[in-house]
Motif scaffolding. Structure first.
Motif, PDB file in Angstrom:
ATOM      1  N   PRO A 121      -2.399  22.499  25.972  1.00  0.00           N
ATOM      2  CA  PRO A 121      -1.651  23.321  26.937  1.00  0.00           C
ATOM      3  C   PRO A 121      -0.779  22.455  27.837  1.00  0.00           C
ATOM      4  CG  PRO A 121      -3.948  23.106  27.621  1.00  0.00           C
ATOM      5  CD  PRO A 121      -3.830  22.437  26.277  1.00  0.00           C
ATOM      6  N   ALA A 122       0.485  22.277  27.477  1.00  0.00           N
ATOM      7  CA  ALA A 122       1.365  21.350  28.189  1.00  0.00           C
ATOM      8  C   ALA A 122       1.780  21.858  29.561  1.00  0.00           C
ATOM      9  CB  ALA A 122       2.604  21.086  27.339  1.00  0.00           C
ATOM     10  N   TRP A 123       1.489  23.121  29.868  1.00  0.00           N
ATOM     11  CA  TRP A 123       1.943  23.711  31.133  1.00  0.00           C
ATOM     12  C   TRP A 123       1.027  23.344  32.303  1.00  0.00           C
ATOM     13  CZ3 TRP A 123      -2.083  26.807  32.637  1.00  0.00           C
ATOM     14  CH2 TRP A 123      -2.927  27.289  31.622  1.00  0.00           C
ATOM     15  N   ILE A 124      -0.047  22.631  32.044  1.00  0.00           N
ATOM     16  CA  ILE A 124      -0.958  22.258  33.129  1.00  0.00           C
ATOM     17  C   ILE A 124      -1.395  20.816  32.924  1.00  0.00           C
ATOM     18  CG2 ILE A 124      -3.117  22.964  32.012  1.00  0.00           C
ATOM     19  CD1 ILE A 124      -3.936  24.228  34.708  1.00  0.00           C
ATOM     20  N   TYR A 125      -2.002  20.230  33.946  1.00  0.00           N
ATOM     21  CA  TYR A 125      -2.481  18.844  33.862  1.00  0.00           C
ATOM     22  C   TYR A 125      -3.361  18.667  32.636  1.00  0.00           C
ATOM     23  CZ  TYR A 125      -7.412  19.648  34.727  1.00  0.00           C
ATOM     24  OH  TYR A 125      -8.725  20.005  34.578  1.00  0.00           O
ATOM     25  N   HIS A 126      -3.402  17.446  32.138  1.00  0.00           N
ATOM     26  CA  HIS A 126      -4.334  17.163  31.045  1.00  0.00           C
ATOM     27  C   HIS A 126      -5.420  16.227  31.566  1.00  0.00           C
ATOM     28  CE1 HIS A 126      -5.983  16.169  27.144  1.00  0.00           C
ATOM     29  NE2 HIS A 126      -5.233  17.130  26.625  1.00  0.00           N
ATOM     30  N   PRO A 127      -6.687  16.561  31.348  1.00  0.00           N
ATOM     31  CA  PRO A 127      -7.771  15.745  31.901  1.00  0.00           C
ATOM     32  C   PRO A 127      -7.771  14.302  31.408  1.00  0.00           C
ATOM     33  CG  PRO A 127      -8.617  17.345  30.314  1.00  0.00           C
ATOM     34  CD  PRO A 127      -7.208  17.719  30.598  1.00  0.00           C
ATOM     35  N   ILE A 128      -7.324  14.066  30.180  1.00  0.00           N
ATOM     36  CA  ILE A 128      -7.293  12.702  29.663  1.00  0.00           C
ATOM     37  C   ILE A 128      -6.279  11.871  30.432  1.00  0.00           C
ATOM     38  CG2 ILE A 128      -7.095  11.277  27.602  1.00  0.00           C
ATOM     39  CD1 ILE A 128      -9.383  13.423  27.672  1.00  0.00           C
ATOM     40  N   ARG A 129      -5.168  12.500  30.801  1.00  0.00           N
ATOM     41  CA  ARG A 129      -4.173  11.799  31.611  1.00  0.00           C
ATOM     42  C   ARG A 129      -4.756  11.458  32.980  1.00  0.00           C
ATOM     43  NH1 ARG A 129       1.470  14.631  31.629  1.00  0.00           N
ATOM     44  NH2 ARG A 129       1.192  14.079  29.423  1.00  0.00           N
ATOM     45  N   MET A 130      -5.513  12.389  33.543  1.00  0.00           N
ATOM     46  CA  MET A 130      -6.143  12.133  34.841  1.00  0.00           C
ATOM     47  C   MET A 130      -7.158  10.992  34.735  1.00  0.00           C
ATOM     48  SD  MET A 130      -4.572  14.317  36.682  1.00  0.00           S
ATOM     49  CE  MET A 130      -5.472  14.271  38.217  1.00  0.00           C
ATOM     50  N   ILE A 131      -7.920  10.968  33.659  1.00  0.00           N
ATOM     51  CA  ILE A 131      -8.860   9.868  33.435  1.00  0.00           C
ATOM     52  C   ILE A 131      -8.094   8.558  33.285  1.00  0.00           C
ATOM     53  CG2 ILE A 131     -10.549   8.909  31.812  1.00  0.00           C
ATOM     54  CD1 ILE A 131     -11.438  11.793  31.229  1.00  0.00           C
ATOM     55  N   GLY A 132      -6.969   8.597  32.585  1.00  0.00           N
ATOM     56  CA  GLY A 132      -6.139   7.404  32.432  1.00  0.00           C
ATOM     57  C   GLY A 132      -5.633   6.886  33.768  1.00  0.00           C
ATOM     58  N   TYR A 133      -5.201   7.799  34.652  1.00  0.00           N
ATOM     59  CA  TYR A 133      -4.766   7.390  35.985  1.00  0.00           C
ATOM     60  C   TYR A 133      -5.915   6.744  36.751  1.00  0.00           C
ATOM     61  CZ  TYR A 133      -0.547  10.254  35.340  1.00  0.00           C
ATOM     62  OH  TYR A 133       0.640  10.768  34.884  1.00  0.00           O
ATOM     63  N   LEU A 134      -7.097   7.319  36.618  1.00  0.00           N
ATOM     64  CA  LEU A 134      -8.268   6.772  37.304  1.00  0.00           C
ATOM     65  C   LEU A 134      -8.570   5.361  36.806  1.00  0.00           C
ATOM     66  CD1 LEU A 134     -10.785   7.048  39.136  1.00  0.00           C
ATOM     67  CD2 LEU A 134     -11.953   8.130  37.186  1.00  0.00           C
ATOM     68  N   ILE A 135      -8.533   5.158  35.501  1.00  0.00           N
ATOM     69  CA  ILE A 135      -8.794   3.835  34.928  1.00  0.00           C
ATOM     70  C   ILE A 135      -7.764   2.824  35.425  1.00  0.00           C
ATOM     71  CG2 ILE A 135      -8.881   2.501  32.779  1.00  0.00           C
ATOM     72  CD1 ILE A 135      -9.879   5.125  31.423  1.00  0.00           C
ATOM     73  N   SER A 136      -6.494   3.209  35.409  1.00  0.00           N
ATOM     74  CA  SER A 136      -5.434   2.293  35.867  1.00  0.00           C
ATOM     75  C   SER A 136      -5.627   1.930  37.333  1.00  0.00           C
ATOM     76  CB  SER A 136      -4.061   2.948  35.671  1.00  0.00           C
ATOM     77  OG  SER A 136      -3.790   3.157  34.306  1.00  0.00           O
ATOM     78  N   TRP A 137      -5.981   2.905  38.162  1.00  0.00           N
ATOM     79  CA  TRP A 137      -6.183   2.651  39.590  1.00  0.00           C
ATOM     80  C   TRP A 137      -7.378   1.724  39.814  1.00  0.00           C
ATOM     81  CZ3 TRP A 137     -10.049   3.971  43.211  1.00  0.00           C
ATOM     82  CH2 TRP A 137      -9.696   3.764  44.547  1.00  0.00           C
ATOM     83  N   LEU A 138      -8.481   1.992  39.123  1.00  0.00           N
ATOM     84  CA  LEU A 138      -9.665   1.146  39.273  1.00  0.00           C
ATOM     85  C   LEU A 138      -9.410  -0.264  38.734  1.00  0.00           C
ATOM     86  CD1 LEU A 138     -12.483   3.664  38.254  1.00  0.00           C
ATOM     87  CD2 LEU A 138     -12.092   2.696  40.531  1.00  0.00           C
TER      88      LEU A 138
END
Length: 324
Positions: A20-37
């Motif tokens: 569903p491209a119309w909403i956030y994707h949880p894997i992308r959010m996890i990726g952002y978290l990994i990059s930040w950490l």
């Protein structure tokens, strides 16, 4: 029963609609978290022991946050109404499975080679592989796409479905956090050899059973497809190559489905590849009974979809028999 029906509904939504491209994707959010950490925890010039410890801390924090947040939201939903829980479970199961999107992205590579140039094919395949693609021949582009479809049949479909059927969306998020970390920091290069060691080893552990189930299911799909197209699918050869080449990879899991796919399609895959500007020598998988061709991307996608449906049937029956 809620988990079984939610997983089934999520699977069907993925098959019909893709991500569903119309909403956030949880894997992308996890990726952002990994990059930040990673920015907070990685230190250049640290000792191997320190880097391993910091990498383990990143793994614990990522998995902990990625699993706890959806579990808390599911708990809140359960306090509102059971239907809310089911709908949230279904939505997340839909998001965590990637069969249709994997098929769509890989077929873009075949389309680019057919209607565009070799550079178009290289650009298209660079969106779905981690290797360097600038030097690839057309055969190399096709092989890279086929290998990605084969490996991600397990990582993107069967493995998450395995964990979703056991523990619902909470366990599904646990797996996707582990798998995303491996794809981002689980490399054997100077930066991640120590820092990403925990991520790589835990991904190997979590995929140990699903990868082998995926290989068996893919052989089943090869057998079914071979009934109508013996010229391009061979169950017998898939079994032969699987037994011989399933360990032809540094990861204990990556070659499981690649070996089945190479054998089923009767082509040779893998071999040396460039990563981050460095050539890595890797053994080949399969025999070149026939030459690799563009249409093999679509054939690999047929194996992907057949394996996915067999996975739903297998895990659904297993849950009904043992966990319901």
């Amino acid at each position: 029963m809620c988990i079984l029906t939610a997983c089934t509904a999520g699977f069907l939504l993925d098959q019909l609609l893709g991500d569903p491209a119309w909403i956030y994707h949880p894997i992308r959010m996890i990726g952002y978290l990994i990059s930040w950490l990673e920015k907070k925890l990685y230190r250049e010039g640290g000792s191997a022991r320190t880097l391993r410890r910091r990498g383990t801390m990143l793994w614990v924090l990522t998995v902990g946050i990625s699993t706890t947040v959806p579990c808390l939201l599911l708990f809140v939903a359960s306090r509102i109404h059971p239907v809310c829980t089911w709908m949230l479970e279904t939505f997340w199961c839909w998001q965590l499975l990637a069969a249709r999107s994997l098929k769509a992205e890989s077929l873009k590579v075949q389309e680019a080679l057919t209607y565009g140039t070799l550079d178009d094919g290289r650009r298209a395949v660079s969106m779905i592989v981690g290797r360097d693609t600038g030097h690839l021949t057309e055969e190399g582009v096709v092989k890279a796409a086929v290998e990605t479809v084969a490996e991600n049949t397990s990582d993107g479909v069967i493995a998450p479905l395995f964990y979703l059927m056991i523990g619902g969306a909470g366990l599904g998020f646990f797996y996707k956090a582990v798998n995303t970390m491996d794809s981002m920091i689980g490399y054997r290069n100077d930066r991640y050899l120590d820092f990403g060691r925990t991520a790589a080893r835990m991904d190997d552990l979590c995929n140990l059973i699903p990868a082998r189930i995926s290989a068996i299911l893919m052989m089943g799909a090869a057998g079914i497809l071979g009934m109508s197209d013996r010229a391009h699918y061979s169950l017998q050869n898939a079994w032969r190559i699987y037994r011989r080449d399933r360990h032809n990879h540094k990861s204990p899991n990556a070659a499981q489905t690649e070996a089945v796919c190479a054998g089923a399609l009767m082509v040779r895959l893998a071999g040396n590849a460039w990563y981050f500007g460095k050539l890595y020598e890797k053994p080949s998988i399969g025999d070149a009974i026939r030459s690799v061709e563009r249409e093999d991307i679509q054939r690999a996608c047929h194996l992907l979809m057949g394996t996915s449906w067999l996975g739903l049937l297998f895990f659904g029956l297993a849950r009904l028999l043992f966990l319901w």
